[in-house]
Design a protein around this motif. Structure first.
Motif, short mmCIF file in Angstrom:
data_model
loop_
_atom_site.label_atom_id
_atom_site.label_comp_id
_atom_site.label_asym_id
_atom_site.label_seq_id
_atom_site.Cartn_x
_atom_site.Cartn_y
_atom_site.Cartn_z
N HIS A 199 73.92 -11.44 -73.38
CA HIS A 199 73.56 -12.71 -73.99
C HIS A 199 74.18 -13.90 -73.25
CE1 HIS A 199 73.46 -10.00 -77.80
NE2 HIS A 199 72.29 -9.96 -77.15
N SER A 200 74.26 -13.80 -71.93
CA SER A 200 74.81 -14.91 -71.15
C SER A 200 73.83 -16.06 -71.00
CB SER A 200 75.22 -14.42 -69.75
OG SER A 200 76.36 -13.62 -69.83
N THR A 201 72.55 -15.80 -71.23
CA THR A 201 71.52 -16.84 -71.11
C THR A 201 70.65 -16.82 -72.35
OG1 THR A 201 69.82 -15.42 -70.14
CG2 THR A 201 71.45 -16.36 -68.62
N PRO A 202 69.90 -17.89 -72.59
CA PRO A 202 68.83 -17.80 -73.61
C PRO A 202 67.80 -16.77 -73.18
CG PRO A 202 69.27 -20.08 -72.97
CD PRO A 202 70.00 -19.21 -71.99
N TRP A 203 66.80 -16.55 -74.01
CA TRP A 203 65.83 -15.52 -73.66
C TRP A 203 64.41 -16.07 -73.78
CZ3 TRP A 203 67.25 -11.73 -70.81
CH2 TRP A 203 66.41 -10.61 -70.63
N ARG A 204 63.58 -15.51 -74.67
CA ARG A 204 62.17 -15.87 -74.68
C ARG A 204 61.95 -17.33 -75.03
NH1 ARG A 204 59.29 -13.36 -71.51
NH2 ARG A 204 60.45 -11.53 -72.20
N SER A 205 62.86 -17.96 -75.76
CA SER A 205 62.71 -19.37 -76.10
C SER A 205 62.74 -20.26 -74.86
CB SER A 205 63.82 -19.80 -77.06
OG SER A 205 65.10 -19.65 -76.46
N HIS A 206 63.26 -19.73 -73.73
CA HIS A 206 63.29 -20.48 -72.47
C HIS A 206 62.44 -19.83 -71.39
CE1 HIS A 206 66.47 -22.66 -74.41
NE2 HIS A 206 66.69 -23.40 -73.35
N LEU A 207 62.31 -18.51 -71.41
CA LEU A 207 61.40 -17.86 -70.46
C LEU A 207 59.95 -18.14 -70.82
CD1 LEU A 207 63.16 -14.37 -70.14
CD2 LEU A 207 63.08 -16.17 -68.40
N ILE A 208 59.67 -18.28 -72.10
CA ILE A 208 58.37 -18.64 -72.68
C ILE A 208 57.31 -17.55 -72.46
CG2 ILE A 208 56.52 -20.33 -72.78
CD1 ILE A 208 59.19 -21.44 -73.78
N TYR A 209 56.95 -17.29 -71.23
CA TYR A 209 55.79 -16.43 -70.94
C TYR A 209 56.11 -14.95 -71.17
CZ TYR A 209 54.35 -20.71 -68.59
OH TYR A 209 54.03 -22.02 -68.30
N PRO A 210 55.28 -14.24 -71.92
CA PRO A 210 55.51 -12.79 -72.10
C PRO A 210 55.28 -12.00 -70.82
CG PRO A 210 53.43 -13.46 -73.12
CD PRO A 210 54.14 -14.72 -72.71
N THR A 211 54.63 -12.62 -69.82
CA THR A 211 54.41 -11.95 -68.54
C THR A 211 55.63 -12.06 -67.63
OG1 THR A 211 53.18 -13.96 -67.94
CG2 THR A 211 51.90 -12.01 -68.48
N ILE A 212 56.70 -12.69 -68.10
CA ILE A 212 57.98 -12.59 -67.41
C ILE A 212 58.72 -11.42 -68.05
CG2 ILE A 212 60.17 -13.70 -66.85
CD1 ILE A 212 58.83 -16.38 -66.98
N SER A 213 58.69 -10.27 -67.38
CA SER A 213 59.31 -9.05 -67.92
C SER A 213 60.77 -9.01 -67.49
CB SER A 213 58.59 -7.81 -67.39
OG SER A 213 57.21 -7.86 -67.75
N ALA A 214 61.66 -9.09 -68.47
CA ALA A 214 63.09 -9.20 -68.14
C ALA A 214 63.90 -8.17 -68.93
CB ALA A 214 63.59 -10.61 -68.44
N TRP A 215 65.04 -7.79 -68.36
CA TRP A 215 66.01 -6.95 -69.07
C TRP A 215 67.40 -7.46 -68.73
CZ3 TRP A 215 69.50 -4.69 -65.83
CH2 TRP A 215 69.09 -4.42 -64.51
N ALA A 216 68.35 -7.12 -69.60
CA ALA A 216 69.73 -7.55 -69.41
C ALA A 216 70.66 -6.49 -69.99
CB ALA A 216 69.98 -8.90 -70.10
N LEU A 217 71.91 -6.54 -69.59
CA LEU A 217 72.92 -5.64 -70.13
C LEU A 217 73.11 -5.92 -71.62
CD1 LEU A 217 75.57 -5.87 -67.27
CD2 LEU A 217 73.75 -4.17 -67.55
N THR A 218 73.28 -4.89 -72.40
CA THR A 218 73.40 -5.04 -73.86
C THR A 218 74.84 -4.83 -74.31
OG1 THR A 218 72.89 -2.70 -74.23
CG2 THR A 218 71.03 -4.24 -74.17
N CYS A 219 75.10 -5.20 -75.55
CA CYS A 219 76.46 -5.03 -76.13
C CYS A 219 76.34 -4.70 -77.61
CB CYS A 219 77.31 -6.26 -75.91
SG CYS A 219 76.56 -7.81 -76.49
N GLU A 220 75.65 -3.64 -77.92
CA GLU A 220 75.49 -3.22 -79.31
C GLU A 220 76.84 -2.77 -79.87
OE1 GLU A 220 72.32 -3.17 -80.97
OE2 GLU A 220 71.94 -4.43 -79.24
N PRO A 221 77.19 -3.15 -81.08
CA PRO A 221 78.47 -2.74 -81.66
C PRO A 221 78.43 -1.29 -82.12
CG PRO A 221 77.21 -3.99 -83.25
CD PRO A 221 76.42 -4.03 -81.97
N PRO A 222 79.59 -0.71 -82.41
CA PRO A 222 79.65 0.70 -82.83
C PRO A 222 79.28 0.87 -84.30
CG PRO A 222 81.86 -0.22 -82.73
CD PRO A 222 80.93 -1.28 -82.21
N LEU A 223 78.00 0.74 -84.60
CA LEU A 223 77.55 0.74 -85.99
C LEU A 223 77.80 2.07 -86.69
CD1 LEU A 223 74.15 -1.16 -85.63
CD2 LEU A 223 76.32 -2.06 -86.46
N ASN A 224 77.53 3.18 -86.02
CA ASN A 224 77.60 4.49 -86.66
C ASN A 224 78.73 5.35 -86.12
OD1 ASN A 224 75.17 3.95 -88.20
ND2 ASN A 224 74.03 4.25 -86.30
#
Length: 631
Positions: free
Chosen positions: A492-517
């Motif tokens: 989450h170092s950058t904004p995402w679709r609100s700034h990329l806008i176009y769904p044809t910009i296919s992007a991925w980034a490193l995630t940081c999901e918490p230890p839910l389970n």
């Protein structure tokens, strides 16, 4: 001389210094004019803001709103909080409506796709500018309740709000804390501060019978509006209940039995209305009946998941939080809080003589209701700060709802300082403080952490140029080539679709999901994807284990050869991600990536300044984009 004559003179002196009486119509017109100016100011503020502050600005508001407005095919990033029903959907629904309205207007006006993208970028900013202008306006109106309508001290409060670096930096961002702060301030303004206490006639100063006072000083619609907004603020941010407990308890304790009955009845009614609306909204968004505020408290308190995102010292808010919120207003706020907690009045003569020059002094705070407002606001600031200090995870923005109250408290001492003896020296100091505020506001809003915003503009414009979208108003019957992007950054170092806008910009980034389970006993060893990348086993090992073979992006070889290599089963089984056309990272990682990818077709194609310093070593340096030659 008779005592009655002295009293008459004192009354005459007070009235001479008091602001001229204005009719309600004139006052409403004046307040409307102030709001229009504040709105223009905050729109400029919102549209010129170029820096990054918190991921929640995008991922807890704009991303779910984007999905609501444009559907699942829009590829918004929905974080774990939304999948576990921790957030109220009321906030995203606001921006979803804004997005739909902006998209419809862009279509009706026949705007090109790049122009439509700019409109979609600006729409939530302008919406939040309205919220920020309301915050400034009601901070001023609340100060008028505390110091008197038209008073100089109330205008000083407005100046503090307008000139606050924190307000310029934060108030126009789409954080739930910003909406919470505005709603809380409006609700506090409409709170029945005349309960309890003896009312006085505004003309004669005579006491008014309590039953008449109840009818004269307050109204049921105002109380209901206050309680509805208070309930909404608590739904948006459950910790807002700290503010209302501090305000409600003394009001209820000192009220008459009749007023207690009215208060409890209205709380139950207004609370039920907001809870019902929130439950319906969440049912529509999540597809099941749920109560996000309760789940929020359960996850963050019972399971201590908030600690996963950081732990701070107990004195954090005193040593860092309040100084960052108030900056140069901190000493005045400290004095104002001290005076209010002691119940002190402003004891100054109506006119202060300075040689041959007579200067007006700050207004006397002599009315019981005015003193009550200042004391309760001061206690609200103290109690909220202490209570939040007991929670391990702390952020400056969590204290944002009390900032308007701190500005009200600071305005009294600042007014006295400005008009006290040695005026030229003090005015020079105030001028220096103002210049300091402007410098701080300019730096944090235009310089610090701007690269992570600028890089998305670069990627979006590159995608538009690659597909020649500048003359298109829609994509029907038009072939659009995907632009692929990988973000090797902390999550989450950058904004995402609100700034990329176009769904044809296919992007991925490193995630940081918490230890839910994961059990509490095993959480100390838990590593999210970003941790694995940076810490264990490290960037080079992570790239080897999680990306395609480097053979697919070597400088030599034909495109067809690289294509058939990707079809080889051994590559499909071992490697999960294809190398993107654009690789985005902080320059801190540049040496490592040069060692790993130095012999490949990646070349630097963009570099943007991000910050001179950063408290996270992973985010140090410029933002860099490497592009694949021939893609």
């Amino acid at each position: 001389m008779p005592a009655s004559s002295d009293s008459a003179r004192a009354t005459t002196a007070r009235r001479t210094d008091a602001p001229p009486t204005r009719s309600p119509t004139v006052y409403r017109d004046s307040a409307l004019g102030v709001f229009v100016l504040l709105l223009a100011f905050r729109i400029v503020n919102a549209l010129t803001l170029r820096t990054f502050f918190q991921p929640d600005e995008f991922f807890q508001s704009l991303e779910p709103a984007w999905q609501l407005a444009f559907g699942d095919t829009s590829i918004a990033w929905i974080t774990w909080e939304w999948r576990t029903q921790l957030r109220s959907s009321l906030h995203p629904w606001l921006f979803a409506a804004v997005y739909r309205l902006a998209a419809t207007l862009a279509h009706l006006c026949g705007l090109t796709l790049p122009a439509k993208a700019e409109v979609l970028l600006a729409a939530p900013k302008v919406t939040q500018a309205v919220v920020a202008a309301l915050l400034d306006c009601y901070t001023w109106k609340l100060a008028e309740k505390a110091y008197g309508r038209g008073s100089r001290t109330a205008l000083t409060t407005l100046a503090l709000s307008v000139c606050s670096p924190w307000q310029w930096f934060c108030s126009t961002r789409t954080l739930s804390n910003c909406l919470e702060t505005t709603i809380t301030t409006i609700a506090i303004y409409y709170w029945p501060w005349h309960w309890p206490g003896t009312a006085r006639d505004s003309t004669t100063g005579d006491k008014v019978h309590p039953q008449i006072a109840e009818q004269h000083l307050g109204s049921l619609p105002a109380l209901r509006l206050s309680l509805l907004l208070a309930a909404l603020a608590c739904v948006l941010r459950p910790t807002n209940a700290l503010v209302w407990l501090t305000v409600f308890v003394p009001t209820f304790w000192q009220a008459s039995k009749r007023l207690r009955y009215v208060l409890v009845r209205e709380i139950l009614f207004c609370g039920s209305v907001i809870v019902a609306c929130s439950a319906a909204s969440d049912r529509l968004y999540y597809g099941v009946w749920t109560l996000p505020p309760l789940r929020f408290l359960y996850f963050n308190i019972a399971q201590s998941l908030a600690v996963f995102y950081g732990r701070n010292r107990t004195d954090y808010y005193l040593t860092e939080g309040l100084p960052l919120l108030l900056t140069t207003a901190l000493p005045f706020a400290a004095v104002g809080l001290y005076q209010a907690l002691r119940g002190q009045e402003l004891r100054h003569s109506p006119v202060t003589s300075r040689g041959s020059v007579k200067l007006p002094a700050p207004e006397l705070v002599h009315d019981a209701t005015q003193r009550r407002i200042l004391i309760r606001l001061a206690w609200t600031c103290v109690v909220t700060t202490i209570a939040l200090s007991l929670i391990s995870h702390k952020e400056v923005r969590f204290l944002f709802p009390v900032l308007p109250f701190l500005h009200v408290a600071a305005a009294g001492p600042l007014s006295i300082f400005r008009l006290s003896a040695g005026g030229l020296k003090h005015k020079t100091i105030i001028g220096f403080l103002l210049v300091t505020n402007i410098f701080i506001a300019g730096y944090v809003s235009q310089v610090h952490q701007r690269g992570v915003i600028d890089v998305l503009d670069y990627l979006r414009h590159k995608h538009e140029a690659r597909n020649k979208l500048s003359n298109l108003t829609q994509t029907t019957d038009t072939q659009i080539f995907n632009t692929t992007v990988g973000f090797l950054m902390p999550c989450h170092s950058t904004p995402w679709r609100s700034h990329l806008i176009y769904p044809t910009i296919s992007a991925w980034a490193l995630t940081c999901e918490p230890p839910l389970n994961i059990p509490l006993s095993e959480r100390s060893t838990y590593l999210d994807e970003a941790d694995e990348f940076y810490i264990k086993p490290g960037p080079a090992s992570w790239l080897r284990d999680n990306m395609e073979s480097l053979d697919t992006i070597q400088s030599g070889g034909s495109r067809s050869g690289r294509h058939w290599m990707r079809q080889d089963p051994k590559f499909k089984a071992k490697y999960r991600r294809t190398w993107p056309q654009n690789l985005v990272f902080f320059s801190q990682l540049e040496d490592t990536l040069t060692q790993v990818l130095g012999e490949t077709r990646y070349r630097e194609c963009w570099r943007g300044f991000n910050s001179h310093f950063h408290d996270d070593w992973r985010r140090v340096g410029d933002v860099v984009v490497w592009c694949l030659d021939g893609e």
